[in-house]
Design a protein around this motif. Structure first.
Motif, PDB file in Angstrom:
ATOM      1  N   ALA A   1     -64.862 -10.450 -17.601  1.00 25.77           N
ATOM      2  CA  ALA A   1     -64.855 -11.891 -18.066  1.00 25.77           C
ATOM      3  C   ALA A   1     -65.638 -11.766 -19.444  1.00 25.77           C
ATOM      4  CB  ALA A   1     -65.421 -12.602 -16.991  1.00 25.77           C
ATOM      5  N   GLN A   2     -66.765 -11.032 -19.578  1.00 27.86           N
ATOM      6  CA  GLN A   2     -67.656 -11.317 -20.805  1.00 27.86           C
ATOM      7  C   GLN A   2     -67.955  -9.869 -21.373  1.00 27.86           C
ATOM      8  OE1 GLN A   2     -70.790 -13.821 -19.194  1.00 27.86           O
ATOM      9  NE2 GLN A   2     -70.878 -12.673 -17.257  1.00 27.86           N
ATOM     10  N   GLU A   3     -68.965 -10.009 -22.534  1.00 22.91           N
ATOM     11  CA  GLU A   3     -69.156  -8.791 -23.197  1.00 22.91           C
ATOM     12  C   GLU A   3     -69.742  -7.990 -22.018  1.00 22.91           C
ATOM     13  OE1 GLU A   3     -71.606  -7.285 -27.262  1.00 22.91           O
ATOM     14  OE2 GLU A   3     -71.637  -9.214 -26.464  1.00 22.91           O
ATOM     15  N   VAL A   4     -70.756  -8.495 -21.229  1.00 23.15           N
ATOM     16  CA  VAL A   4     -71.621  -7.455 -20.295  1.00 23.15           C
ATOM     17  C   VAL A   4     -70.691  -6.740 -19.312  1.00 23.15           C
ATOM     18  CG1 VAL A   4     -72.218  -9.498 -18.524  1.00 23.15           C
ATOM     19  CG2 VAL A   4     -73.858  -7.723 -18.811  1.00 23.15           C
ATOM     20  N   ASP A   5     -69.782  -7.258 -18.910  1.00 21.79           N
ATOM     21  CA  ASP A   5     -68.686  -6.650 -18.153  1.00 21.79           C
ATOM     22  C   ASP A   5     -68.215  -5.508 -18.976  1.00 21.79           C
ATOM     23  OD1 ASP A   5     -69.234  -8.613 -15.709  1.00 21.79           O
ATOM     24  OD2 ASP A   5     -67.595  -9.821 -16.884  1.00 21.79           O
ATOM     25  N   ILE A   6     -67.863  -5.650 -19.967  1.00 23.97           N
ATOM     26  CA  ILE A   6     -67.097  -4.606 -20.963  1.00 23.97           C
ATOM     27  C   ILE A   6     -68.097  -3.550 -21.269  1.00 23.97           C
ATOM     28  CG2 ILE A   6     -66.173  -4.149 -23.349  1.00 23.97           C
ATOM     29  CD1 ILE A   6     -65.135  -6.981 -23.074  1.00 23.97           C
ATOM     30  N   ASN A   7     -69.528  -3.890 -21.626  1.00 23.09           N
ATOM     31  CA  ASN A   7     -70.509  -2.962 -21.836  1.00 23.09           C
ATOM     32  C   ASN A   7     -70.615  -2.041 -20.230  1.00 23.09           C
ATOM     33  OD1 ASN A   7     -71.026  -3.962 -24.126  1.00 23.09           O
ATOM     34  ND2 ASN A   7     -72.816  -5.451 -23.555  1.00 23.09           N
TER      35      ASN A   7
ATOM     36  N   MET B   1     -67.803   4.848 -18.413  1.00 22.80           N
ATOM     37  CA  MET B   1     -66.861   5.913 -19.050  1.00 22.80           C
ATOM     38  C   MET B   1     -67.452   6.962 -19.879  1.00 22.80           C
ATOM     39  SD  MET B   1     -63.861   4.937 -17.804  1.00 22.80           S
ATOM     40  CE  MET B   1     -64.663   4.467 -16.367  1.00 22.80           C
ATOM     41  N   LEU B   2     -68.674   6.488 -20.652  1.00 28.53           N
ATOM     42  CA  LEU B   2     -69.276   7.492 -21.594  1.00 28.53           C
ATOM     43  C   LEU B   2     -70.082   8.410 -20.862  1.00 28.53           C
ATOM     44  CD1 LEU B   2     -70.343   4.964 -24.365  1.00 28.53           C
ATOM     45  CD2 LEU B   2     -68.853   6.717 -24.726  1.00 28.53           C
ATOM     46  N   LEU B   3     -70.807   7.814 -19.608  1.00 31.06           N
ATOM     47  CA  LEU B   3     -71.343   8.768 -18.803  1.00 31.06           C
ATOM     48  C   LEU B   3     -70.595   9.802 -18.243  1.00 31.06           C
ATOM     49  CD1 LEU B   3     -74.256   9.418 -17.359  1.00 31.06           C
ATOM     50  CD2 LEU B   3     -73.435   7.718 -15.546  1.00 31.06           C
ATOM     51  N   GLN B   4     -69.284   9.394 -17.784  1.00 32.43           N
ATOM     52  CA  GLN B   4     -68.652  10.222 -17.082  1.00 32.43           C
ATOM     53  C   GLN B   4     -67.973  11.161 -18.179  1.00 32.43           C
ATOM     54  OE1 GLN B   4     -65.387   8.491 -15.012  1.00 32.43           O
ATOM     55  NE2 GLN B   4     -64.514  10.437 -14.529  1.00 32.43           N
TER      56      GLN B   4
ATOM     57  N   HIS C   1     -66.045   4.603 -31.282  1.00 35.11           N
ATOM     58  CA  HIS C   1     -67.085   4.448 -32.182  1.00 35.11           C
ATOM     59  C   HIS C   1     -68.233   5.221 -31.472  1.00 35.11           C
ATOM     60  CE1 HIS C   1     -69.826   2.593 -34.917  1.00 35.11           C
ATOM     61  NE2 HIS C   1     -70.692   2.026 -34.045  1.00 35.11           N
ATOM     62  N   LYS C   2     -68.405   5.408 -30.114  1.00 29.11           N
ATOM     63  CA  LYS C   2     -69.413   5.917 -29.486  1.00 29.11           C
ATOM     64  C   LYS C   2     -69.073   7.501 -29.088  1.00 29.11           C
ATOM     65  CE  LYS C   2     -72.239   2.369 -29.224  1.00 29.11           C
ATOM     66  NZ  LYS C   2     -73.417   2.517 -29.720  1.00 29.11           N
ATOM     67  N   ASN C   3     -67.768   8.080 -29.761  1.00 24.54           N
ATOM     68  CA  ASN C   3     -67.449   9.112 -29.519  1.00 24.54           C
ATOM     69  C   ASN C   3     -67.153   9.535 -27.791  1.00 24.54           C
ATOM     70  OD1 ASN C   3     -67.700  10.227 -32.407  1.00 24.54           O
ATOM     71  ND2 ASN C   3     -69.757  10.496 -31.790  1.00 24.54           N
TER      72      ASN C   3
ATOM     73  N   ILE D   1     -61.611  -1.956 -26.084  1.00 22.85           N
ATOM     74  CA  ILE D   1     -62.196  -0.827 -25.328  1.00 22.85           C
ATOM     75  C   ILE D   1     -62.254   0.347 -26.284  1.00 22.85           C
ATOM     76  CG2 ILE D   1     -62.013   0.470 -23.302  1.00 22.85           C
ATOM     77  CD1 ILE D   1     -61.407  -2.275 -21.935  1.00 22.85           C
ATOM     78  N   ALA D   2     -60.751   0.566 -26.642  1.00 25.67           N
ATOM     79  CA  ALA D   2     -60.523   1.832 -27.247  1.00 25.67           C
ATOM     80  C   ALA D   2     -61.435   2.018 -28.538  1.00 25.67           C
ATOM     81  CB  ALA D   2     -59.001   2.196 -27.708  1.00 25.67           C
ATOM     82  N   HIS D   3     -61.506   0.983 -29.450  1.00 29.32           N
ATOM     83  CA  HIS D   3     -62.405   1.165 -30.754  1.00 29.32           C
ATOM     84  C   HIS D   3     -63.723   1.275 -30.433  1.00 29.32           C
ATOM     85  CE1 HIS D   3     -59.583   0.302 -33.807  1.00 29.32           C
ATOM     86  NE2 HIS D   3     -58.930  -0.550 -33.066  1.00 29.32           N
TER      87      HIS D   3
END
Length: 181
Positions: free
Chosen positions: A146-152, A158-161, A66-68, A60-62
């Protein structure tokens, strides 16, 4: 160059640094594939002696970095993400052991975040979330992953906020400048 995890501002690599390097670097790792960067130094506030529960938080941190969308300062306007879980090369999250102990050990941190008006997000595998529902603070926003879509989805929110907070800070700054003019 080897990737390392160190206690903040020290020169000593933690015992999990070799596993962290494998997590970062191609062909075994996933972070270089996402970011294009082959090595990192990550500073953490306390020791990580063994296990893989650090992987979800580092992923998550990386990805946020990567997306600033990552801040390393104590800005309580930004959300705090507490995450624990093992991930594989496809960003599938697996539950971990000792989740209750990890959450209980983090209780003082959670209380500090809350007392300063910070927004706490807890990201765990759904099985771990179910195992610890009774000890997760009621002010925390929970993200079962559980999977990449959840992380996305978590990262998108987080990026929106983060960008909304930056925009509001710019508006506040412009209003302040107009009032002083």
């Amino acid at each position: 160059i080897q990737s390392v995890i160190c206690i903040t501002n020290t020169f000593n690599a933690l015992p999990v640094s070799a596993a962290y390097h494998a997590f970062i670097r191609r062909p075994t790792g996933i972070i270089e594939r996402i970011t294009g960067i082959p090595s990192f130094r990550a500073d953490v506030s306390g020791p990580i002696d063994q296990g893989d529960s650090w992987q979800l938080a580092m992923l998550i941190a990386h990805r946020l970095h990567h997306k600033n969308g990552f801040s390393q300062n104590d800005n309580y306007d930004l959300p705090f993400i507490w995450a624990s879980g093992q991930v594989d090369i496809n960003q599938t999250v697996s539950p971990i052991h000792h989740i209750r102990e990890k959450l209980l050990a983090s209780k003082p941190l959670f209380e500090e975040i809350n007392s300063r008006g910070g927004q706490l997000h807890i990201a765990l595998h759904p099985d771990n979330m179910a195992d610890a529902t009774d000890i997760i603070p009621n002010y925390a926003i929970c993200h079962p992953l559980a999977q990449e879509v959840d992380i996305n989805q978590l990262l998108s929110s987080m990026l929106l906020q983060h960008h909304q907070n930056e925009s509001q800070n710019q508006i506040d700054h412009m209003e302040s400048a107009e009032q002083s003019a």
